[in-house]
Enzyme design. Structure first.
Site, PDB file in Angstrom:
ATOM      1  N   LYS A 110      -1.054 127.092 -19.890  1.00 28.26           N
ATOM      2  CA  LYS A 110       0.128 128.116 -19.577  1.00 28.26           C
ATOM      3  C   LYS A 110       0.980 127.380 -19.119  1.00 28.26           C
ATOM      4  O   LYS A 110       0.481 127.536 -17.639  1.00 28.26           O
ATOM      5  CB  LYS A 110      -0.447 129.430 -20.205  1.00 28.26           C
ATOM      6  CG  LYS A 110      -1.020 129.321 -21.046  1.00 28.26           C
ATOM      7  CD  LYS A 110      -1.835 131.074 -21.480  1.00 28.26           C
ATOM      8  CE  LYS A 110      -2.794 131.808 -22.091  1.00 28.26           C
ATOM      9  NZ  LYS A 110      -2.601 131.568 -23.762  1.00 28.26           N
ATOM     10  N   HIS A 153      -8.480 126.698 -21.544  1.00 31.94           N
ATOM     11  CA  HIS A 153      -6.171 127.209 -22.027  1.00 31.94           C
ATOM     12  C   HIS A 153      -5.696 127.786 -21.526  1.00 31.94           C
ATOM     13  O   HIS A 153      -4.418 126.872 -21.301  1.00 31.94           O
ATOM     14  CB  HIS A 153      -6.536 126.983 -23.255  1.00 31.94           C
ATOM     15  CG  HIS A 153      -6.670 128.526 -24.343  1.00 31.94           C
ATOM     16  ND1 HIS A 153      -7.878 128.850 -23.674  1.00 31.94           N
ATOM     17  CD2 HIS A 153      -5.569 129.623 -24.122  1.00 31.94           C
ATOM     18  CE1 HIS A 153      -7.561 130.082 -24.306  1.00 31.94           C
ATOM     19  NE2 HIS A 153      -5.984 130.423 -24.780  1.00 31.94           N
ATOM     20  N   GLY A 182     -16.378 118.337 -35.437  1.00 29.40           N
ATOM     21  CA  GLY A 182     -15.936 119.826 -35.536  1.00 29.40           C
ATOM     22  C   GLY A 182     -14.189 119.622 -35.639  1.00 29.40           C
ATOM     23  O   GLY A 182     -13.170 120.687 -35.844  1.00 29.40           O
ATOM     24  N   THR A 233     -13.870 120.871 -38.780  1.00 31.05           N
ATOM     25  CA  THR A 233     -13.053 121.761 -39.995  1.00 31.05           C
ATOM     26  C   THR A 233     -13.181 122.783 -39.561  1.00 31.05           C
ATOM     27  O   THR A 233     -13.914 123.956 -40.044  1.00 31.05           O
ATOM     28  CB  THR A 233     -14.109 121.348 -41.309  1.00 31.05           C
ATOM     29  OG1 THR A 233     -15.772 121.124 -40.947  1.00 31.05           O
ATOM     30  CG2 THR A 233     -14.022 119.863 -41.613  1.00 31.05           C
ATOM     31  N   GLU A 245      -5.725 142.741 -25.581  1.00 27.60           N
ATOM     32  CA  GLU A 245      -5.480 141.631 -26.716  1.00 27.60           C
ATOM     33  C   GLU A 245      -5.567 142.508 -28.076  1.00 27.60           C
ATOM     34  O   GLU A 245      -6.442 143.574 -27.738  1.00 27.60           O
ATOM     35  CB  GLU A 245      -6.159 141.146 -27.289  1.00 27.60           C
ATOM     36  CG  GLU A 245      -6.425 139.595 -25.997  1.00 27.60           C
ATOM     37  CD  GLU A 245      -7.675 138.413 -27.255  1.00 27.60           C
ATOM     38  OE1 GLU A 245      -7.224 137.329 -27.242  1.00 27.60           O
ATOM     39  OE2 GLU A 245      -8.135 138.234 -26.368  1.00 27.60           O
ATOM     40  N   ASP A 264     -16.336 135.252 -21.838  1.00 25.73           N
ATOM     41  CA  ASP A 264     -15.731 135.198 -23.209  1.00 25.73           C
ATOM     42  C   ASP A 264     -14.161 135.007 -22.425  1.00 25.73           C
ATOM     43  O   ASP A 264     -13.525 133.653 -22.533  1.00 25.73           O
ATOM     44  CB  ASP A 264     -14.875 135.741 -24.296  1.00 25.73           C
ATOM     45  CG  ASP A 264     -14.296 135.516 -24.805  1.00 25.73           C
ATOM     46  OD1 ASP A 264     -14.224 134.595 -25.756  1.00 25.73           O
ATOM     47  OD2 ASP A 264     -13.787 135.544 -25.697  1.00 25.73           O
ATOM     48  N   ASP A 268     -12.383 126.230 -36.789  1.00 26.19           N
ATOM     49  CA  ASP A 268     -10.839 127.045 -36.053  1.00 26.19           C
ATOM     50  C   ASP A 268     -10.224 126.498 -35.051  1.00 26.19           C
ATOM     51  O   ASP A 268      -9.327 127.222 -35.058  1.00 26.19           O
ATOM     52  CB  ASP A 268     -11.579 128.093 -35.904  1.00 26.19           C
ATOM     53  CG  ASP A 268     -11.139 129.653 -36.318  1.00 26.19           C
ATOM     54  OD1 ASP A 268     -10.768 129.326 -37.571  1.00 26.19           O
ATOM     55  OD2 ASP A 268     -10.630 130.385 -35.101  1.00 26.19           O
ATOM     56  N   HIS A 290     -10.849 132.268 -17.606  1.00 29.65           N
ATOM     57  CA  HIS A 290      -9.863 132.415 -17.754  1.00 29.65           C
ATOM     58  C   HIS A 290      -9.529 133.329 -16.744  1.00 29.65           C
ATOM     59  O   HIS A 290      -9.028 132.359 -16.181  1.00 29.65           O
ATOM     60  CB  HIS A 290      -8.988 132.709 -18.567  1.00 29.65           C
ATOM     61  CG  HIS A 290      -9.582 131.826 -20.597  1.00 29.65           C
ATOM     62  ND1 HIS A 290      -9.386 130.917 -20.420  1.00 29.65           N
ATOM     63  CD2 HIS A 290      -9.558 132.610 -21.841  1.00 29.65           C
ATOM     64  CE1 HIS A 290      -9.772 130.268 -21.440  1.00 29.65           C
ATOM     65  NE2 HIS A 290      -9.937 131.164 -22.433  1.00 29.65           N
ATOM     66  N   ASP A 295     -23.581 113.412 -40.302  1.00 26.02           N
ATOM     67  CA  ASP A 295     -24.064 114.220 -39.630  1.00 26.02           C
ATOM     68  C   ASP A 295     -23.937 113.942 -38.377  1.00 26.02           C
ATOM     69  O   ASP A 295     -24.850 113.687 -37.927  1.00 26.02           O
ATOM     70  CB  ASP A 295     -25.883 114.953 -40.125  1.00 26.02           C
ATOM     71  CG  ASP A 295     -26.068 115.415 -39.125  1.00 26.02           C
ATOM     72  OD1 ASP A 295     -25.958 115.933 -38.852  1.00 26.02           O
ATOM     73  OD2 ASP A 295     -27.341 115.926 -40.019  1.00 26.02           O
TER      74      ASP A 295
HETATM   75  C1  BG6 Z   1     -10.627 132.817 -25.835  1.00 25.43           C
HETATM   76  C2  BG6 Z   1     -11.248 133.918 -26.173  1.00 25.43           C
HETATM   77  O1  BG6 Z   1     -11.354 131.824 -24.974  1.00 25.43           O
HETATM   78  O2  BG6 Z   1      -8.672 132.777 -25.646  1.00 25.43           O
HETATM   79  C3  BG6 Z   1     -11.032 134.581 -27.350  1.00 25.43           C
HETATM   80  O3  BG6 Z   1     -12.980 133.193 -26.459  1.00 25.43           O
HETATM   81  C4  BG6 Z   1      -8.954 135.215 -27.064  1.00 25.43           C
HETATM   82  O4  BG6 Z   1     -11.565 135.356 -26.974  1.00 25.43           O
HETATM   83  C5  BG6 Z   1      -8.782 133.966 -26.438  1.00 25.43           C
HETATM   84  O5  BG6 Z   1      -8.524 135.459 -27.654  1.00 25.43           O
HETATM   85  C6  BG6 Z   1      -7.171 134.247 -25.397  1.00 25.43           C
HETATM   86  O6  BG6 Z   1      -6.580 133.463 -26.335  1.00 25.43           O
HETATM   87  P1  BG6 Z   1      -5.352 133.074 -26.045  1.00 25.43           P
HETATM   88  O7  BG6 Z   1      -4.363 132.123 -25.484  1.00 25.43           O
HETATM   89  O8  BG6 Z   1      -4.742 134.113 -27.353  1.00 25.43           O
HETATM   90  O9  BG6 Z   1      -4.501 134.630 -24.685  1.00 25.43           O
END
Ligand code: BG6
Length: 465
Positions: free
Chosen positions: A174, A170, A9, A11, A208, A227, A13, A232, A85
């Protein structure tokens, strides 16, 4: 033996915005990832040279460390593009030969693809020499729903043993999320007051200012609960609420976090309208790849309880949403008032965009007065330039942690499953009661109904502005 990090993947985002900049930063700072060849797998018809040029643009735009031609050339020399592929089982024999020709024997695979490809890729890699002995990194969503995620997990674990699978969250990379433990357990000032006797409530905010941008197709299926909350924000909640791990290693910490999630008050014990509020921003239905009659939530506010001795009686409030007034992520710990005539002490762990700690406490107003006022101490860790330069970004950290085998900072399957189950039950209860999806205008701090959710119980969202 040559080591390779292969990105499926390559290519997409995630690779462009996060992985390439993180790898470039790692290359400049001499991180462990700098020892790896980078193999980019994609279906598009690029040459390695063309791909390196694309990578240059993304690195220039998104890397933490300043872009430099010479440093980029050194980094780019490690990148190779491989067209394939990956949903085609027969393509893996050629990939095997490709690795063999380069003497690659140690592997990390990054699956930056939709979950429907996880199983196919893992099964393809089973026939690649040395691959099942490597590590595999996955991103959420881990499946379209819990049942699909479980099935996928079983397929993955049939090829890669559980200890080789690294599930990225992720937020765990942080700076200030990692700091929560230190703040909690290294300061008697907080350690000794960290329970419902002294804490009135905890508020976790992740707002956000952006909308769904180019990810309407994915988001439409996920919504804010899946999401942000189930992964998170449940990670953060469980770190804030967990008991002190016996040792700060992966196994002990996960066990404590999991105990917190299992102690969440079962759905159904509280009226659902006192537990959850869902909203959608005006204009969401007109976003690209979104159903014009969509019922997907772009905002969620929750009032949760952890039914254990430490937390019984102190609610955990969570709120998250898109297209809000500002980008801000923080954990506010609101202490109980010692007397009705004084304000509450408040500790805020600021996660982003500013990283720091805010502490509010009562002092006497200067002068000949008995009046009490609040001292507001605002420590900004990220304000110092040297801190900004020295602080690796989440993806840099997590790549390093995976290479070193530190499972500490990755989500475990049982945590994901427990959180997911809970969120599915909540959503189902909300639907069954036919509770509304409230609208909110872009740019507000949240729907007013989210304020009522707290106000009904004598609380308010803490705002430090
Ligand atoms: C991602 C979500 O896991 O975390 C996104 O799929 C969200 O929708 C993003 O915008 C937020 O991450 P960060 O690091 O910008 O707070």
């Amino acid at each position: 033996m040559v080591k390779a990090l292969t990105i499926f993947g390559g290519t997409g985002d995630l690779t462009f915005r996060k992985l390439l900049p993180a790898l470039y930063n790692g290359s400049v700072s001499g991180a462990e990832s700098a020892d790896y060849q980078i193999l980019i797998i994609g279906r598009r018809d690029y040459s390695t040279e063309q791909y390196r040029e694309l990578a240059r643009g993304w690195v220039q735009k998104f890397s933490r460390l300043p872009y430099q031609d010479a440093a980029f050339s050194r980094f780019a020399a490690r990148i190779e593009y491989y067209r394939m592929d990956f949903s085609e089982a027969s393509a893996y024999a050629a990939l095997d030969a490709f690795y063999a020709a380069r003497g690659i024997g140690e592997h990390i695979f990054y699956l930056a693809v939709a979950p429907r490809f996880f199983g196919i890729i893992a099964e393809g890699l089973a026939s690649v020499n040395g691959a099942p002995q490597g590590k595999v990194i996955l991103e959420k969503p881990f499946g379209e729903n819990l049942a699909a995620a479980k099935a996928l997990n079983a397929r993955l674990e049939a090829i890669f043993t559980p200890g080789r699978i690294y599930r990225i969250d992720h937020y765990l990379g942080k700076e200030m999320v990692r700091n929560i433990e230190t703040i909690r357990f290294s300061n008697p000032l907080f350690t000794n007051l960290w329970d419902a006797r002294f804490i009135e409530c905890v508020q976790i905010t992740a707002s956000e200012d952006v909308g769904v941008e180019s990810r309407g197709g994915y988001y439409e299926e996920a919504g804010a609960l899946k999401d942000m909350v189930q992964n998170h924000l449940f990670q953060i909640l469980s770190i804030v609420a967990m008991e002190r791990p016996y040792e700060f290693n992966g196994a002990d910490m996960h066990a404590e976090q999991l105990r917190v999630l299992r102690a969440l008050r079962p759905v159904g014990q509280e009226p659902i309208r006192d537990t959850l509020l869902l909203g959608q921003y005006e204009g969401y239905q007109q976003e690209n790849l979104v159903d014009p009659h969509s019922r997907t939530e772009t905002y969620a506010a929750l009032r949760l309880f952890i039914d254990n001795d430490r937390w019984r009686g102190a609610p955990f409030y969570i709120r998250t949403g898109k297209k809000l007034q500002k980008r801000e992520m923080e954990v506010a710990v609101i202490f109980r008032r010692p007397r009705p005539d004084v304000a509450r002490n408040v500790l805020i762990i600021k996660i982003q965009p500013t990283e720091g700690v805010y502490l509010q406490f009562n002092i006497q107003k200067p002068g000949d007065t008995e009046e009490i006022t609040q001292a507001k101490m605002d420590f900004c860790q990220s304000c110092l330039l040297e801190n900004r330069i020295n602080t690796p970004e989440a993806y840099e950290r997590l790549l390093g942690a995976c290479i070193r085998g530190e499972r500490f900072w990755f989500s475990q399957w049982d945590q994901i499953e427990t959180g997911w189950q809970y969120i599915e039950q909540l959503r189902e209860a909300y639907r069954a009661e036919r509770l509304p999806l409230v609208n909110y205008a872009p740019g507000v701090s949240g729907p007013k109904e989210a304020d009522f959710l707290l106000a009904r119980f004598g609380h308010a969202w803490f705002d430090d502005d």
